[in-house]
Enzyme design. Structure first.
Site, mmCIF file in Angstrom:
data_model
loop_
_atom_site.group_PDB
_atom_site.id
_atom_site.type_symbol
_atom_site.label_atom_id
_atom_site.label_comp_id
_atom_site.label_asym_id
_atom_site.label_seq_id
_atom_site.Cartn_x
_atom_site.Cartn_y
_atom_site.Cartn_z
ATOM 1 N N HIS A 96 -53.080 -3.505 101.920
ATOM 2 C CA HIS A 96 -53.595 -2.142 101.821
ATOM 3 C C HIS A 96 -52.695 -1.359 100.858
ATOM 4 C CE1 HIS A 96 -54.401 2.043 102.829
ATOM 5 N NE2 HIS A 96 -55.591 1.630 103.226
ATOM 6 N N GLU A 168 -60.367 -0.729 96.977
ATOM 7 C CA GLU A 168 -59.975 0.622 97.383
ATOM 8 C C GLU A 168 -59.072 1.231 96.319
ATOM 9 O OE1 GLU A 168 -60.164 1.085 101.912
ATOM 10 O OE2 GLU A 168 -58.348 -0.032 101.534
ATOM 11 N N GLY A 174 -57.341 8.427 101.257
ATOM 12 C CA GLY A 174 -56.553 9.331 102.100
ATOM 13 C C GLY A 174 -56.745 10.805 101.820
ATOM 14 N N SER A 213 -62.087 7.469 100.641
ATOM 15 C CA SER A 213 -62.818 8.735 100.846
ATOM 16 C C SER A 213 -64.316 8.538 101.067
ATOM 17 C CB SER A 213 -62.577 9.700 99.682
ATOM 18 O OG SER A 213 -61.240 10.128 99.672
HETATM 19 P P1 PGA Z 1 -59.944 7.076 103.694
HETATM 20 O O1 PGA Z 1 -59.063 5.771 103.875
HETATM 21 O O2 PGA Z 1 -61.379 6.741 103.991
HETATM 22 O O3 PGA Z 1 -59.372 8.043 104.682
HETATM 23 O O4 PGA Z 1 -59.767 7.552 102.283
HETATM 24 C C1 PGA Z 1 -59.530 4.555 103.362
HETATM 25 C C2 PGA Z 1 -58.505 3.475 103.577
HETATM 26 O O5 PGA Z 1 -57.302 3.747 103.518
HETATM 27 O O6 PGA Z 1 -58.890 2.317 103.798
#
Ligand code: PGA
Length: 259
Positions: A96, A168, A174, A213
């Site tokens: 991640h 991602e 985030g 997001s």
């Molecule tokens: P988020 O996180 O949807 O809050 O942007 C995605 C992730 O970290 O996998």
């Protein structure tokens, strides 16, 4: 038609009580949907024992957010594949962006974890994605391809059916993330699919899911894109009712895509 692949990583948020409540609720709310979706939740390590007890019917796949590649040894503070097998985990999340950025994990380390996860019969969920800097320099595809080629280096084609990829982009993830443009996501997914096809020419479909997001507003559009095989959601999935709302909204989009 493949089932819709959709899940969440709870990061370092919910403890035992909250995770248990969340899973109980999610389990109840998705009972009717479960033959149409592959649903997964990746909670904190300390909650996994209780989580497995609650989801004992396997209807929701459970995963760990990280894993040390070795089975045992002098690695204070680490968690081994044997320990996670003992807890009945299905998935290991690997690389991640928060692990890569905050803990300086390298592609070589992610590769060792992928190989170890597969050797222990887990699904290896390898996360890849470019930083804002790489995006701005126009080297997003190069960055992603390196993460995939190194991350999957040495994977036996017989094991590839246990690999999932999450794309991602770091800049989209985030609280400070920017929701991505669909065209941009589509192009990156195509790149990833081509790279996977080159690496594993005999494999029909390695799922590539999107995260960063994803929310109530953009989930349907993102899932409707070519080469997007599912969604990996953070914040917008941490309330079970909101998560199920998203699932209910995207399911028809998914099913229409494969009609
Ligand atoms: P988020 O996180 O949807 O809050 O942007 C995605 C992730 O970290 O996998």
């Amino acid at each position: 038609m493949n089932k819709l692949l959709i899940g969440t990583n709870l990061k370092m948020y919910k403890g035992i009580r909250e995770t248990s409540e969340y899973l109980l609720s999610l389990h109840e709310l998705t009972q009717e949907l479960i033959n149409r979706i592959t649903l997964f939740v990746i909670p904190s390590f300390t909650t996994l024992y209780h989580a497995r007890k609650i989801i004992s019917d396997g209807s929701i796949l459970l995963g760990a957010q990280n894993m040390h590649p070795m089975e045992y040894g002098q690695f204070t503070g680490e968690i081994s594949p044997i320990m996670l097998s003992e807890l009945g985990m299905d998935i290991i999340e690997i690389g991640h962006s928060e692990r890569r950025q905050n803990f300086r994990e390298t592609d070589e380390e992610e590769n060792a974890k992928v190989l170890s996860a597969l050797a222990h019969n887990f699904i290896a969920l390898l996360c890849v994605g470019e930083t804002l800097d790489q995006k701005n320099y126009g080297v997003a595809d190069e960055a992603i391809n390196i993460q995939i080629k190194k991350g999957l280096y040495g994977v036996n084609p017989n094991d590839i059916n246990k690999v999932w990829i999450a794309y991602e982009p770091v800049w989209a993830i985030g609280i400070n993330g920017t929701p991505p443009e669909p065209d941009y996501v589509s192009e990156r997914h195509l790149t990833i699919k081509r790279t996977l096809q080159n690496l594993f020419p005999d494999t029909i479909n390695i799922p590539v899911i999107f995260g960063g997001s994803v929310n109530q507003e953009n989930a349907c559009q993102l899932l409707s894109l070519d080469n997007v095989d599912g969604l990996f959601i953070g914040r917008s999935a941490w309330d079970s009712q909101q998560f199920v709302k998203i699932i209910n909204n995207v399911l028809p989009v998914w099913e229409e895509k494969y009609e």
